[in-house]
Design an enzyme around this catalytic site. Structure first.
Site, PDB file in Angstrom:
ATOM      1  CD  GLN A 208      -1.629  -2.221   2.033  1.00  0.00           C
ATOM      2  OE1 GLN A 208      -0.442  -2.544   2.152  1.00  0.00           O
ATOM      3  NE2 GLN A 208      -2.604  -2.917   2.578  1.00  0.00           N
ATOM      4  CG  ASP A 249      -6.434  -0.396  10.398  1.00  0.00           C
ATOM      5  OD1 ASP A 249      -5.219  -0.171  10.333  1.00  0.00           O
ATOM      6  OD2 ASP A 249      -7.183  -0.456   9.403  1.00  0.00           O
TER       7      ASP A 249
END
Lengths: 372, 372
Positions: A208, A249
Site C-alpha cells: 500500500q 485501524d
C-alpha cells in the site's frame, strides 16, 4: 484528469445513476485507474474483503453506502428493514480489525431503528451515508490542521531544509474520503509552502505504501522517496527522519494502536532514536470499550497468496508473479499493536493528545469513566 | 540430485576442468537451479557485484577463487604478480560492507607477496583458495556446535513443542561454503532430532529469505514459515519466537554488527520482548580496526531497480514485474548496524561471547589491545 486534490473523493454516487455507488479499484493502482460500480450490498462486501477499498475510514464509508444499496434491493422484499439488517450482519464480518466498520454499521442501524414506519428508508440511508463521508472529510481536515502545527514546529528548526516524515502503509486520501489521516498534516504543510519530504514504507505484503501512498503523493506533487520496510530504522539512526506519522485501524481507550503490520517496529526505532512518533486518527477509530490492545484487538490473518504473489507491469502487460517456491508455508498477519508507551501523541480532529486514557479523555470528555 | 546436506558446496572447481570455477546463480533460486562457470577473474567480480553469490563468507571465497583465475590468466603476461594484484584491487571494490572480501583478498595477497620467485603462483593460489573454503566449512561447523547448545537449552523448557527461531536474510549454507552461520545451529539441532521451526523473514528488497533461506531449509527438511519483514515484532509480542539468530557482514571489535537492512528492527523487537538475539559469525567477519559500527562501517546503497522490479514465475515463464510507478523515486540501502547493546551474544567458531570488546577478546586473546 487530476485524480487527487481538494475535489477528490474515494467513494461517490454515480452522477447519472444515484442507485449505483462508485469506488476506485485500489488493487490496480498505480498501474491503472479503474472505477468500479457497486450495485448491490454484496458488491460492497466484496470490495471490502478483497481490498478494492481499504483503510479504516473508507471501509466504514463503503459499508455505509452498501447498506444504502441494501435498502434499494430490499424495497421489493416483504421486510426491507430485515433485509438491510442481514446485510449489516454480513458486512460487519468482512474485516475484523478496523473498528470504523462496526461504527459505521452501528450508525446506519440506528437510523433504521429510529425510522418511523412509512418513511423512505432508502433516502434516510442515502443521507446518512453521505453525512458519514462529508463528516469524514471534515475530520481529515481537523487532523490536517492540528498535525500541521507539529510540522511547522519542526520546519522552524530546519532553515528551509525539508522536514522528513516517515509513514507506513497508506493512511492517505485513499484510506479515507479525502486528505487522509497520516497524510493530512503533510498535505496541509505542503499547501502552505513548507518544504516536506516523505519516506514511504513499501508496506509488504500488499504494498500500500509503494503503490498507493506513492501514487497519491505524486498526484499532489509532494516530494517522496520509496524505501523497503526494513530501511526506516537505519534512516532514523542517521538523523534522516524528523517525525513519523502513521494511521491506525483501532485505538484503545488507553492509546494502544493497531495498525498495518510493521508499525510497531517503526515505533521501536523512533523511540530508540528520539524521533517523535505520532498516530493520526479520526475519533471514530477509538474503541472506548477496550484498554489492552495486545489482548483485546482481533488481528486479521489473510491469504498467504498475498505474500507469495506480486502484481505489477511486465512490458505492456499487467500480471502477477509467484516469488517463492510453491511448497513454501506462509503466515500473513495483517496488523500489529503498538503499545501506547511508544506513541508520542495522537493527532485527532479535536486536537493532539498523549496516547493515554487521560490524554484521550481530555479531548473527548464525554468518554470519561463514570465515577461509581 | 540432493542439492543440500553435508556434501553441499556453494563454490567448487569444475570436476573435469580445474581451470573453471563453478557457482550457483543464486538470483534464480528457488525457481531454477543453475550452475554458472567462472573462467576469468572478471567473471568472479561480476558474480559478486551482481549478486549471483552473496553472503559475507561466500563473497570472500569467490574473491579468493577469482584471484586463482587471475593467476591463470596472468601466466601469459609479462608480470603475473602485477596482473593478479590489479585483479585484487578491482575485486576489493565490488562490495563495500562485508569485511570478509577484504580479508580473503588480503590472505591471497600475502601468499603472492611471500612466494619465492619461480614458484608456481597458480598452484599456490589454488591451494590457498581451497584452504579458505575448507576452513570456512570448519568454522560453520564450530558455530553450529556452539549454537546448538543455545537451542538445546530452549528445547529443554519446551516439552517437545518446537523451538521457534527467527532469522533475517540468508546467513545459510548459500551464504557460506556449507552449513551457514545463523543456520548452522539450526541444522545441527535438526540433525540431532530437536523439534525446530524457523520463521523466515522475506528480506526485501532481494528476498534472500523467501527465495534462499526457505529453499535451503526445505532442501534439508527443516520446518519453516515465511513471513514478511514487518511481522517479526508481532510474533515476538505474542511469545511465538524463542530466539533470533542472524548473520553479519561486519562486526566491530566492540560487538556492533552490520547485517542486511532490517536486522536492527528485529533486534529492537527482541529487546522489547525479552527474546534472546544472537548473531552468528565466523571470526573473519570481525573488523578489529573499528569500534563504532554506526560511524565506521560503510553502508552500501544499491540500484533502485532491486526495489522496483520483482522476479518470479508467471505460469511457466520466469520474468520480472515492475511493482511501482516508473516515476517513483527509490532509495535502496542494503545494510544497517545493530548496536552491541541489543545483541544478547555472538556465536563464533571459538564459542559464544558477549557482544563487547571484552567478550570478543576473551575468545580471541591475540586481539587484546596492547598496553602502552
Amino acid at each position: 484528469m487530476r485524480k487527487s486534490g481538494s475535489n477528490f473523493r474515494t467513494i461517490w454516487q454515480k452522477p447519472d445513476d444515484r442507485e449505483t455507488v462508485q469506488i476506485i479499484d485500489q488493487r490496480r493502482l498505480p498501474h491503472e485507474y479503474v472505477v468500479q460500480d457497486l450495485r448491490t450490498w454484496r458488491d460492497g462486501a466484496v470490495a471490502i474483503s478483497d481490498m478494492l477499498v481499504r483503510g479504516a475510514p473508507l471501509i466504514g464509508a463503503t459499508a455505509a453506502w452498501s447498506l444504502y444499496l441494501a435498502a434499494l434491493e430490499g424495497r421489493n422484499t416483504s421486510d426491507q428493514s430485515a433485509f438491510v439488517a442481514e446485510a449489516a450482519e454480513a458486512l460487519g464480518a468482512t474485516r475484523p480489525t478496523a473498528v470504523n466498520l462496526r461504527w459505521a454499521i452501528g450508525r446506519m442501524r440506528s437510523v433504521i431503528d429510529s425510522a418511523d414506519r412509512g418513511l423512505d428508508l432508502v433516502s434516510l440511508l442515502e443521507t446518512e451515508a453521505r453525512d458519514i463521508c462529508d463528516e469524514d472529510i471534515e475530520i481529515s481536515r481537523g487532523i490536517g490542521e492540528h498535525g500541521l502545527k507539529l510540522i511547522e514546529q519542526i520546519a522552524a528548526t530546519k532553515q528551509g531544509e525539508p522536514v522528513n516524515i516517515l509513514t507506513h502503509c497508506n493512511a492517505g486520501s485513499l484510506a479515507t474520503i479525502n486528505y487522509g489521516t497520516a497524510t493530512a498534516p503533510v498535505y496541509f504543510a505542503h499547501a502552505k509552502g513548507i518544504n516536506v519530504h516523505v519516506w514511504v514504507d513499501e508496506t509488504r505484503p500488499r504494498n500500500q505504501g509503494s503503490q498507493l501512498t506513492a501514487w497519491e503523493l505524486a498526484e499532489n506533487g509532494v516530494p517522496h522517496t520509496l524505501i523497503v520496510d526494513n530501511a526506516g530504522g537505519h534512516l532514523m539512526q542517521h538523523g534522516l527522519v524528523d517525525i513519523c506519522i502513521t494511521g491506525t485501524d483501532r485505538t484503545t481507550r488507553t492509546g494502544d494502536v493497531a495498525n498495518k503490520i510493521g508499525t510497531y517496529l517503526k515505533a521501536l526505532a523512533a523511540h530508540d532514536n528520539n524521533v517523535p512518533f505520532y498516530v493520526a486518527l479520526p475519533s471514530t477509530t477509538i474503541d472506548w470499550t477496550i484498554s489492552d490492545g495486545l489482548r483485546d484487538i482481533p488481528i486479521e490473518e489473510r491469504d498467504p497468496e498475498e505474500v507469495r504473489s506480486i502484481y505489477g507491469r511486465h512490458g505492456s502487460e499487467l500480471c502477477s508473479v509467484d516469488t517463492v517456491a510453491s511448497t513454501t508455508n506462509i503466515s500473513n498477519i495483517a496488523f500489529d499493536v503498538t503499545p501506547a508507551r511508544y506513541v508520542t501523541g495522537l493527532i485527532t480532529e479535536h486536537g493532539i493528545c498523549a496516547a493515554s486514557e487521560e490524554g484521550l479523555v481530555s479531548l473527548f470528555p464525554s468518554q470519561a469513566p463514570r465515577k461509581e
